[in-house]
Scaffold this motif. Structure first.
Motif, PDB file in Angstrom:
ATOM      1  N   LYS A  58       0.887  -1.168   0.000  1.00  0.00           N
ATOM      2  CA  LYS A  58       0.000   0.000   0.000  1.00  0.00           C
ATOM      3  C   LYS A  58       0.918   1.209   0.000  1.00  0.00           C
ATOM      4  O   LYS A  58       1.806   1.320   0.856  1.00  0.00           O
ATOM      5  N   ALA A  59       0.697   2.092  -0.957  1.00  0.00           N
ATOM      6  CA  ALA A  59       1.616   3.212  -1.120  1.00  0.00           C
ATOM      7  C   ALA A  59       0.881   4.474  -1.535  1.00  0.00           C
ATOM      8  O   ALA A  59      -0.181   4.427  -2.145  1.00  0.00           O
ATOM      9  N   ASP A  60       1.498   5.602  -1.189  1.00  0.00           N
ATOM     10  CA  ASP A  60       1.005   6.928  -1.527  1.00  0.00           C
ATOM     11  C   ASP A  60       1.907   7.495  -2.624  1.00  0.00           C
ATOM     12  O   ASP A  60       3.031   7.910  -2.346  1.00  0.00           O
ATOM     13  N   PRO A  61       1.451   7.480  -3.890  1.00  0.00           N
ATOM     14  CA  PRO A  61       2.282   8.018  -4.972  1.00  0.00           C
ATOM     15  C   PRO A  61       2.585   9.503  -4.768  1.00  0.00           C
ATOM     16  O   PRO A  61       1.749  10.267  -4.277  1.00  0.00           O
ATOM     17  N   ILE A  62       3.806   9.885  -5.138  1.00  0.00           N
ATOM     18  CA  ILE A  62       4.268  11.267  -5.019  1.00  0.00           C
ATOM     19  C   ILE A  62       4.912  11.685  -6.335  1.00  0.00           C
ATOM     20  O   ILE A  62       5.170  10.857  -7.199  1.00  0.00           O
ATOM     21  N   THR A 100      -3.895   9.709  -1.384  1.00  0.00           N
ATOM     22  CA  THR A 100      -4.664   8.484  -1.532  1.00  0.00           C
ATOM     23  C   THR A 100      -3.713   7.296  -1.645  1.00  0.00           C
ATOM     24  O   THR A 100      -2.748   7.333  -2.402  1.00  0.00           O
ATOM     25  N   LEU A 101      -4.010   6.246  -0.869  1.00  0.00           N
ATOM     26  CA  LEU A 101      -3.195   5.041  -0.938  1.00  0.00           C
ATOM     27  C   LEU A 101      -3.647   4.151  -2.088  1.00  0.00           C
ATOM     28  O   LEU A 101      -4.850   4.014  -2.345  1.00  0.00           O
ATOM     29  N   HIS A 102      -2.675   3.566  -2.762  1.00  0.00           N
ATOM     30  CA  HIS A 102      -2.932   2.622  -3.844  1.00  0.00           C
ATOM     31  C   HIS A 102      -2.330   1.288  -3.452  1.00  0.00           C
ATOM     32  O   HIS A 102      -1.302   1.236  -2.780  1.00  0.00           O
TER      33      HIS A 102
END
Length: 174
Positions: A58-62, A100-102
């Protein structure tokens, strides 16, 4: 609380950078930016799980900027600070307007390259080793060990092919 943890981790990393930079000097490996591509997502990883044999992140794109691109984006977004500092601090700049987490599935044979992590449970064991390969199992253990430094405070470049992460590259931040 999260900001305090991030600040403390960054301070430790900065101090360790001073201590360990001598070991990086004179080696064949040096820092090189990760090339950007359409199949690469840069993100902060919030969690990593193994669900029924399927590893997911689970990651937050930057948006990650370095060098002249970092200076330009910093100038656009923080004009007063840019005028005072003359450029992006530490030669990088992060934009994270959408937190938003993906969820990303990780391929079982994904390659992992680390720059710095707790090798042996001591501060002395936190060394910079540019693009050090580690197994996925070791990576999961590293990500779940936050005793000396929280690895979730570093960005990671995720190379995605056919809907799965095939390469994870830790982004070193000074």
């Amino acid at each position: 609380m999260k900001k305090i943890t991030l600040l403390a981790t960054l301070m430790i990393v900065a101090l360790l950078g001073f201590i360990t930079s001598a070991s990086a000097i004179g080696t064949e490996k040096e820092y090189t930016p990760v090339p950007t591509s359409e199949d690469t997502v840069t993100a902060f990883i919030s969690s990593i799980h193994n669900d029924n044999g399927h590893l997911t992140i689970k990651a937050d794109p930057i948006e990650w900027y370095e060098g002249a691109a970092a200076d330009q984006k910093f100038k656009e977004r923080e004009k007063e600070a840019f005028e005072e500092l003359g450029g992006a601090p530490d030669n990088y700049y992060i934009v994270n307007d959408d937190q938003t987490l993906h969820t990303y599935e990780v391929a079982p044979d994904a390659q992992v390259l680390m720059q710095i992590y707790d090798h042996d449970g001591t501060y002395e064991g936190i060394q910079i080793n540019w693009n050090e390969p580690v197994s996925l199992d070791k990576y999961v253990a590293i990500m779940n060990n936050n005793k000396l430094m929280d690895m979730k405070n570093f960005p990671y470049h995720l190379v995605i092919q056919d809907g799965k992460v095939v390469k994870i590259i830790q982004q070193y931040i000074p």
